[in-house]
Motif scaffolding. Structure first.
Motif, short mmCIF file in Angstrom:
data_model
loop_
_atom_site.label_atom_id
_atom_site.label_comp_id
_atom_site.label_asym_id
_atom_site.label_seq_id
_atom_site.Cartn_x
_atom_site.Cartn_y
_atom_site.Cartn_z
N VAL A 77 0.83 -1.20 0.00
CA VAL A 77 0.00 0.00 0.00
C VAL A 77 0.86 1.26 0.00
N THR A 78 1.92 1.28 0.81
CA THR A 78 2.78 2.46 0.82
C THR A 78 3.58 2.58 -0.48
N LEU A 79 3.88 1.46 -1.11
CA LEU A 79 4.51 1.49 -2.44
C LEU A 79 3.62 2.25 -3.42
N SER A 80 2.34 1.91 -3.41
CA SER A 80 1.40 2.57 -4.31
C SER A 80 1.24 4.04 -3.95
N GLY A 81 1.20 4.33 -2.65
CA GLY A 81 1.07 5.72 -2.22
C GLY A 81 2.29 6.55 -2.60
N GLY A 82 3.50 5.97 -2.44
CA GLY A 82 4.71 6.67 -2.83
C GLY A 82 4.72 6.98 -4.31
N GLY A 83 4.25 6.04 -5.12
CA GLY A 83 4.17 6.27 -6.56
C GLY A 83 3.16 7.35 -6.92
N LEU A 84 2.02 7.35 -6.25
CA LEU A 84 1.00 8.35 -6.53
C LEU A 84 1.49 9.75 -6.20
N GLY A 98 -12.72 -5.24 15.62
CA GLY A 98 -11.55 -6.01 15.26
C GLY A 98 -11.17 -5.83 13.81
N MET A 99 -10.04 -6.40 13.42
CA MET A 99 -9.52 -6.15 12.07
C MET A 99 -9.66 -7.32 11.11
N ARG A 100 -10.28 -8.40 11.55
CA ARG A 100 -10.39 -9.58 10.67
C ARG A 100 -11.03 -9.22 9.34
N LEU A 101 -12.05 -8.37 9.37
CA LEU A 101 -12.68 -7.90 8.13
C LEU A 101 -12.24 -6.48 7.77
N LEU A 102 -11.85 -5.71 8.77
CA LEU A 102 -11.54 -4.30 8.54
C LEU A 102 -10.29 -4.12 7.69
N LEU A 103 -9.22 -4.88 7.94
CA LEU A 103 -7.99 -4.73 7.18
C LEU A 103 -8.17 -5.17 5.72
N PRO A 104 -8.80 -6.32 5.46
CA PRO A 104 -9.06 -6.64 4.05
C PRO A 104 -9.93 -5.60 3.35
N ALA A 105 -10.90 -5.04 4.08
CA ALA A 105 -11.75 -3.99 3.47
C ALA A 105 -10.92 -2.76 3.11
N ALA A 106 -9.93 -2.43 3.95
CA ALA A 106 -9.05 -1.29 3.65
C ALA A 106 -8.25 -1.54 2.38
N LEU A 107 -7.80 -2.77 2.18
CA LEU A 107 -7.07 -3.08 0.96
C LEU A 107 -7.96 -3.04 -0.27
N VAL A 108 -9.17 -3.55 -0.14
CA VAL A 108 -10.11 -3.49 -1.27
C VAL A 108 -10.39 -2.04 -1.65
N ALA A 109 -10.59 -1.18 -0.65
CA ALA A 109 -10.81 0.24 -0.92
C ALA A 109 -9.59 0.85 -1.61
N SER A 110 -8.40 0.49 -1.16
CA SER A 110 -7.18 1.01 -1.77
C SER A 110 -7.08 0.61 -3.24
N ALA A 111 -7.37 -0.66 -3.52
CA ALA A 111 -7.29 -1.15 -4.90
C ALA A 111 -8.32 -0.47 -5.79
N LEU A 112 -9.55 -0.31 -5.30
CA LEU A 112 -10.59 0.35 -6.09
C LEU A 112 -10.24 1.81 -6.34
N THR A 161 0.65 1.48 -15.02
CA THR A 161 1.40 1.20 -13.80
C THR A 161 0.51 1.28 -12.58
N PHE A 162 -0.40 2.26 -12.55
CA PHE A 162 -1.34 2.34 -11.43
C PHE A 162 -2.28 1.14 -11.41
N VAL A 163 -2.64 0.61 -12.59
CA VAL A 163 -3.45 -0.60 -12.64
C VAL A 163 -2.67 -1.77 -12.04
N VAL A 164 -1.38 -1.87 -12.37
CA VAL A 164 -0.54 -2.92 -11.79
C VAL A 164 -0.49 -2.78 -10.27
N CYS A 165 -0.37 -1.55 -9.80
CA CYS A 165 -0.37 -1.32 -8.35
C CYS A 165 -1.69 -1.76 -7.72
N ALA A 166 -2.80 -1.45 -8.38
CA ALA A 166 -4.11 -1.84 -7.86
C ALA A 166 -4.23 -3.36 -7.77
#
Length: 416
Positions: free
Chosen positions: A242-249, A289-303, A394-399
């Motif tokens: 995620v930080t890799l993608s943010g650094g690129g953006l 808890g983060m069992r669902l919250l962390l995966p949801a954060a990644l899905v939001a990041s990818a979208l 490249t942003f698609v690859v990051c997503a």
């Protein structure tokens, strides 16, 4: 005179007392805010100062690269250093090394001198990031860890929002003097570190006793140092993509957009939602808890990244540009929220998995992956874009890379 932290389990504190009144909380937030203000003030302004001194755009970037290189190097050493001299001493040294050299930027705008000063400050920044992140897990009760990490994130994010543009604006208007002087502000926080003198003995005590919160509990000290590194790797890998993608953006979006105003607004939106995401995710985690919250954060990041990639080609084209501009801003907002939440949640996860006794090791791993991801994105995204994919591809690859990390995010939400 500040008192050292009492060697009692933090779980004994109740919710009736405001979190900022817990011993060490406001001091930690102040130390963090001043330290990161110094870092962000010079992040973009020192390379610009180097260009004013005759350095090329490419070579000016070496100032930041060297600083972060020394940051990562010292971060690998912090666990061993902490066992020798203690957290309070390391934190004081970090604040001193980060702040005191900053006025020496005024001795000249030639690249070698700027790099030398930045290398010393990188050591200070590495000490600050690891020790301060570890202390978050120590100063707050275990059932309020998420909120504490959220406040810690806010103490970083607000300086990011304000100090980066302020440093660039002051330098552009020939007022770099004030950047160098203000960047010495971490020295002002050194007296506050006395409150953390008992934190290391507290860590041992609280790591072996007290009730555990179901969502952000402290694992018993069943891991050795190598084991703590192992269990911290999975959340840290999630953070890295995620930080890799943010650094690129952050690095390449202003280059790709011909409309500089749109680039600035897009990054501002990304910064604001990142701040809110990092702040709010901790409080939500305390409840569910983060069992669902962390995966949801990644899905939001990818979208969000996918939306930015889709909007990039048409964001400046006449009437159609209005639609794509809205898509660009919406994508940046969604990605920012996921980006901020992922930082918070992975930080909570590494502490919960490693246990309090190895919190310094966990903090070092987390910070190394954070800085490495940002550095890789700031350089690597440009290399991939130059292969013919361009920035859109490249942003698609990051997503796709972020989406592929969802299984790791699910695993990170479980105990190591």
């Amino acid at each position: 005179m500040a008192e050292s932290m009492p060697a009692v389990p933090r779980e004994q504190s109740g919710r009736s007392r405001p979190l900022w009144r817990e011993p060490g909380v406001w001091q930690l937030l102040t130390v963090t805010a001043l330290g990161f203000t110094s870092f962000f003030l010079t992040l973009g302004s020192v390379p610009l100062w180097a260009v004013r001194g005759g350095a090329s755009d490419a070579s000016a970037g070496s100032v930041t690269a060297v600083m972060l290189g020394f940051t990562v190097l010292i971060q690998t050493m912090v666990p061993a250093l902490q066992r020798r001299v203690g957290s309070a001493t390391l934190l004081a040294l970090g604040l001193l090394a980060l702040g005191a050299p900053a006025p020496f930027y005024l001795l000249g705008d030639h690249l070698p001198g700027l790099i030398a000063v930045s290398a010393i400050r990188g050591v200070g920044f590495g000490l600050l990031t690891v020790v301060a992140a570890r202390l978050v897990s120590q100063v707050a009760p275990s059932n309020r860890q998420g909120k504490a990490v959220g406040l810690y994130g806010l103490a970083i994010a607000v300086p990011n929002l304000l100090a980066v543009p302020a440093g660039a604006a002051l330098t552009s208007s020939n007022h770099f003097f004030w950047v160098a002087v203000l960047a010495a502000c971490p020295v002002l926080a050194i007296p506050l570190v006395r409150v953390f003198r008992g934190s290391d003995s507290t860590a041992v005590s609280s790591g072996e006793s007290g009730k555990a919160s179901p969502h952000t509990s402290r694992a018993p000290a069943r891991h050795g140092v190598a084991g703590a590194v192992r269990v911290a790797i999975v959340p840290s890998v999630v953070l890295l993509v995620v930080t890799l993608s943010g650094g690129g953006l952050v690095t390449f979006l202003p280059i790709a957009l011909s409309d500089g105003q749109l680039a600035s607004i897009t990054l501002l939106v990304f910064g604001i939602t990142g701040t809110l995401g990092r702040w709010q995710a901790g409080m939500i985690n305390d409840r569910i808890g983060m069992r669902l919250l962390l995966p949801a954060a990644l899905v939001a990041s990818a979208l969000g990244l996918a939306a930015v990639a889709a909007a990039l080609p048409g964001s400046g084209d006449g009437n159609a540009g209005t639609i794509w501009t809205v898509a660009m801003l919406a994508g940046a907002a969604i990605f920012g929220a996921g980006y901020g939440a992922t930082q918070n949640l992975t930080q909570i996860a590494v502490f919960a998995r490693a246990g309090e006794r190895h919190a310094v090791t966990a903090s070092a791993v987390w910070n190394i992956f954070f800085d490495a991801g940002t550095a890789i994105g700031s350089y690597g995204v440009g290399l991939v874009a130059a292969t013919g994919l361009h920035l859109t591809g490249t942003f698609v690859v990051c997503a796709v890379l972020v989406a592929a990390a969802v299984p790791a995010a699910i695993a990170a939400g479980t105990r190591g």
